[in-house]
Scaffold this active site. Structure first.
Site, PDB file in Angstrom:
ATOM      1  N   MET A   1       0.841  -1.198   0.000  1.00 54.91           N
ATOM      2  CA  MET A   1       0.000   0.000   0.000  1.00 54.91           C
ATOM      3  C   MET A   1       0.875   1.245   0.000  1.00 54.91           C
ATOM      4  O   MET A   1       0.863   2.015   0.929  1.00 54.91           O
ATOM      5  CB  MET A   1      -0.938  -0.010   1.188  1.00 54.91           C
ATOM      6  CG  MET A   1      -1.843  -1.207   1.187  1.00 54.91           C
ATOM      7  SD  MET A   1      -3.120  -1.225   2.418  1.00 54.91           S
ATOM      8  CE  MET A   1      -2.264  -0.712   3.875  1.00 54.91           C
ATOM      9  N   CYS A   2       1.684   1.379  -1.034  1.00 57.90           N
ATOM     10  CA  CYS A   2       2.502   2.550  -1.345  1.00 57.90           C
ATOM     11  C   CYS A   2       3.963   2.386  -0.931  1.00 57.90           C
ATOM     12  O   CYS A   2       4.274   1.831   0.122  1.00 57.90           O
ATOM     13  CB  CYS A   2       1.958   3.824  -0.742  1.00 57.90           C
ATOM     14  SG  CYS A   2       0.245   4.182  -1.164  1.00 57.90           S
ATOM     15  N   THR A   3       4.828   2.903  -1.790  1.00 61.54           N
ATOM     16  CA  THR A   3       6.267   2.911  -1.565  1.00 61.54           C
ATOM     17  C   THR A   3       6.811   4.259  -2.008  1.00 61.54           C
ATOM     18  O   THR A   3       6.398   4.777  -3.047  1.00 61.54           O
ATOM     19  CB  THR A   3       6.958   1.798  -2.378  1.00 61.54           C
ATOM     20  OG1 THR A   3       6.409   0.532  -2.027  1.00 61.54           O
ATOM     21  CG2 THR A   3       8.453   1.774  -2.110  1.00 61.54           C
ATOM     22  N   ASP A  21      -0.699   2.396  -3.993  1.00 61.68           N
ATOM     23  CA  ASP A  21      -1.284   1.055  -3.991  1.00 61.68           C
ATOM     24  C   ASP A  21      -2.586   1.108  -3.194  1.00 61.68           C
ATOM     25  O   ASP A  21      -2.564   1.427  -2.000  1.00 61.68           O
ATOM     26  CB  ASP A  21      -0.325   0.043  -3.352  1.00 61.68           C
ATOM     27  CG  ASP A  21       1.087   0.126  -3.926  1.00 61.68           C
ATOM     28  OD1 ASP A  21       1.231   0.565  -5.073  1.00 61.68           O
ATOM     29  OD2 ASP A  21       2.032  -0.247  -3.204  1.00 61.68           O
ATOM     30  N   ARG A 219       8.640  -4.937   0.250  1.00 59.43           N
ATOM     31  CA  ARG A 219       8.805  -3.815  -0.671  1.00 59.43           C
ATOM     32  C   ARG A 219       9.859  -2.834  -0.148  1.00 59.43           C
ATOM     33  O   ARG A 219      10.664  -2.298  -0.919  1.00 59.43           O
ATOM     34  CB  ARG A 219       7.471  -3.104  -0.884  1.00 59.43           C
ATOM     35  CG  ARG A 219       6.523  -3.883  -1.774  1.00 59.43           C
ATOM     36  CD  ARG A 219       5.247  -3.110  -2.052  1.00 59.43           C
ATOM     37  NE  ARG A 219       4.312  -3.137  -0.936  1.00 59.43           N
ATOM     38  CZ  ARG A 219       4.023  -2.107  -0.167  1.00 59.43           C
ATOM     39  NH1 ARG A 219       4.605  -0.934  -0.373  1.00 59.43           N
ATOM     40  NH2 ARG A 219       3.150  -2.220   0.824  1.00 59.43           N
TER      41      ARG A 219
END
Length: 332
Positions: A1-3, A21, A219
């Protein structure tokens, strides 16, 4: 959910790549917000969500951002070269509301910082002027943490855990994902490095075992590894391509299972690159084959100028789309 990945390229630009994400469309709209706009930090999509002592301010800097559900800002940069990125964090807890401190609904958190700060240090100073107030958008509680960086390469990660503000402030803090909180992520990264060395890998190579799933820890470690290996780019074009390569590696494919809950997949909806040196903002929608970008110096950013917007969900958009923006009422 995001990087989020920060890259100080040396002789070229300071760049940040990020993935968004999410289990459904966040209805992203690219938005240019001129200086001198008055904001009310107590409203969400026109409704009052901070009834007691809401934070109000006038924007000092213009910004180019991606909005989320038309109710707040998820990502972007300002004309001074400050970048800001909002990522999900389940354990976010700003603590009980203190009506003696101006309240800021959390979806406007990074817009407040982009409006008022030229550098990471200035942005951190602004945090003392308000208290975050959690809100819900589209049935999701907006529990988030924030990454900041500026054109000098400075960086900060800001979290609120159990009512306590935690700030990691140093240009070495280049990677950010989601759970667990940042200090635990750093610990897990150190443990991964230790295990790799125990296996006899003293340097980078194709045989180094890397976590390969889509959870936040994997991630984080994958982005840290590949981000550290990026070669000096030959020019700005190569620099953007390089940071995008790492964000794509950390992206979540369609259908990849994440965990049980309302949704089991959180695929990457879009990717962005903030060029903090050249004030250029790149955007790549996962359902479109085209990379597009806009440049802040192409817009009228003076007080009284209209906000400008562009819906990126258009298969015909590609390249520099600064001229494709149209006047629009400010979203907040």
């Amino acid at each position: 959910m995001c990087t989020r990945i920060l890259w100080n390229t040396g002789d070229h630009a300071v760049l940040t790549g990020r993935t968004m994400d999410w289990p459904e469309s966040t209805e992203p709209v690219l938005t240019v917000l001129p200086r001198g706009q008055e904001r009310d930090g107590g409203t969400l999509a026109g409704a009052t969500v901070v009834g007691d002592n809401p934070l109000r301010w006038t924007s000092r800097f213009a910004s180019l951002v991606t909005t989320v559900y038309g109710a707040g800002t998820a990502d972007g940069l300002n004309e001074a070269g400050l970048g800001a990125h909002m990522l999900y964090l389940d354990s976010t807890d700003p603590g009980p509301r203190d009506p003696g401190t101006p309240g800021l609904q959390i979806a406007l958190w990074i817009q407040y910082l982009l409006d008022g700060a030229a550098t990471v240090r200035e942005a951190l100073f602004l945090l003392d002027a308000c208290q975050l107030v959690p809100v819900e958008m589209h049935g999701f509680r907006a529990t988030v943490h924030v990454a900041l960086e500026d054109a000098s390469g400075d960086s900060a990660i800001i979290e609120y855990i159990a009512g306590e503000r935690r700030v990691h402030h140093d240009r070495s803090y280049t990677i950010m994902t989601n759970e667990p909180p940042y200090d635990e992520q750093l610990h897990l990264l150190r443990e991964q490095v230790r295990r790799v060395k125990e296996l006899g890998h003293d340097g980078p190579g194709s045989e180094v075992p890397l976590p390969g799933n889509v959870n936040a820890v994997d991630r984080f470690q994958r982005a840290a590894y590949f981000g550290a290996l990026l070669p000096e780019p030959a020019d700005d074009r190569q620099a953007v391509a390089a940071i995008l390569a790492v964000t794509r590696n950390a992206s979540v494919p369609f259908g990849a299972p994440y965990r049980e809950g309302r949704f089991r997949t959180y695929n990457t909806e879009y990717r962005t690159v903030c060029d903090l040196t050249n004030k250029r903002y790149c955007f790549e929608l996962s359902t479109s084959p085209n990379l597009l970008w806009a440049e802040l110096d192409r817009f009228d950013l003076s007080p009284g100028a209209p906000a400008m917007t562009l819906d990126p969900d258009d298969i015909d958009l590609a390249g520099n789309v600064s001229s494709r923006f149209t006047p629009s009422p400010a979203p907040f």
